[in-house]
Enzyme design. Structure first.
Site, mmCIF file in Angstrom:
data_model
loop_
_atom_site.group_PDB
_atom_site.id
_atom_site.type_symbol
_atom_site.label_atom_id
_atom_site.label_comp_id
_atom_site.label_asym_id
_atom_site.label_seq_id
_atom_site.Cartn_x
_atom_site.Cartn_y
_atom_site.Cartn_z
ATOM 1 N N TYR A 95 -28.861 28.225 -36.950
ATOM 2 C CA TYR A 95 -28.140 28.926 -35.884
ATOM 3 C C TYR A 95 -28.811 30.261 -35.569
ATOM 4 O O TYR A 95 -29.058 30.594 -34.394
ATOM 5 C CB TYR A 95 -26.679 29.141 -36.296
ATOM 6 C CG TYR A 95 -25.836 29.777 -35.224
ATOM 7 C CD1 TYR A 95 -25.391 29.034 -34.132
ATOM 8 C CD2 TYR A 95 -25.482 31.123 -35.292
ATOM 9 C CE1 TYR A 95 -24.611 29.621 -33.138
ATOM 10 C CE2 TYR A 95 -24.707 31.715 -34.311
ATOM 11 C CZ TYR A 95 -24.274 30.957 -33.229
ATOM 12 O OH TYR A 95 -23.514 31.540 -32.250
ATOM 13 N N LYS A 108 -30.611 31.431 -31.920
ATOM 14 C CA LYS A 108 -30.183 32.613 -31.169
ATOM 15 C C LYS A 108 -31.284 33.662 -31.105
ATOM 16 O O LYS A 108 -31.420 34.381 -30.104
ATOM 17 C CB LYS A 108 -28.904 33.199 -31.788
ATOM 18 C CG LYS A 108 -27.688 32.295 -31.647
ATOM 19 C CD LYS A 108 -27.396 31.938 -30.197
ATOM 20 C CE LYS A 108 -26.110 31.158 -30.038
ATOM 21 N NZ LYS A 108 -25.816 30.818 -28.623
#
Length: 244
Positions: free
Chosen positions: A149, A153
């Site tokens: 994750y 990002k």
């Protein structure tokens, strides 16, 4: 402050729940015409009942061909919010290929594809536009079990800057919003453990998690002409988390 969004056409991905849904509601209330994209038909059906006139598009953005088919003829869009994302949390030594593939397909590749569709139309029409990518504080700080994750990002933040660089000459602004934990139903469920919540709150100078409206207000500002000299930015909505 009048944002001048009335009459403009906006597309929001991940519109069924959380930040995306609240963004659609706020844009609708501001007089914008909204295309709401979600992979869950039931969420879109209820959203259309709440916000009559919203145009629903049901598609799984991890599927390139289906996305092209669903959005290729979406028509003129002035404003884009790339909000759709998945968070598949695994310890680093247990990361699976599937988690990598799905996360990068939705969190990054779909942002590229949907933004290409919107930007090409803006350029062909010769009109300015604004794109807001929903990133995270996890783009700039390491969090346990968030390897994939955080990586997606972090990549989104740099993608935002390159998009701003290349699309700026066409008067298309591109910015990112980087929230801390947001008190959506999912956020409330994931952070209801007081011990887990305290560990994060202790790193936030303001001592609180973000409410959905904090994020939505930042999105609307970056979509509006009130931010007409802002592009390539990553705007923290984190109570000071990234300063610590």
């Amino acid at each position: 402050m009048e944002l001048g969004l009335a009459g403009r056409r906006a597309l929001v991905t991940g519109a069924g729940k959380g930040i995306g849904r609240s963004t659609v509601q706020a844009l609708h209330a501001a007089g914008a015409r909204v295309v709401a994209v979600s992979r869950t038909r039931e969420d879109l059906d209820s959203l259309v009942l709440e916000c009559p006139g919203v145009e629903p598009v049901c598609v799984d953005l991890s599927d390139w061909e289906s996305t092209e088919q669903a959005l290729g003829d979406v028509g003129p869009v002035d404003l884009l919010v790339n909000n759709a994302a998945v968070a598949l949390l695994q310890p680093f030594l247990e990361i699976t290929k599937e988690a990598c593939d799905v996360s990068f397909d939705v969190n990054l590749r779909a942002v590229i594809q949907v933004s290409q569709i919107v930007a090409r139309s803006l350029i062909a029409r010769g009109v300015p536009g604004a794109i807001v990518n929903i990133s995270s504080q996890a783009s700039q700080r390491a969090l346990t079990n968030h390897s994939v994750y955080c990586s997606t990002k972090g990549a989104m933040d740099m993608l935002t800057k390159v998009m701003a660089l290349e699309l700026g000459p066409h008067k298309i602004r591109v910015n990112a919003v980087n929230p801390t934990v947001v008190m959506t139903p999912m956020g409330q469920a994931n952070w209801k453990d007081p011990q887990k919540a305290k560990a994060m709150l202790d790193r936030i100078p303001l001592g609180q998690f973000a409410e959905v409206e904090h994020v939505v207000d930042s999105i609307l500002f970056l979509l509006s002409d009130r931010s007409s000299m802002t592009t390539g930015s990553t705007l923290p909505v984190d109570g000071g988390f990234l300063t610590a």
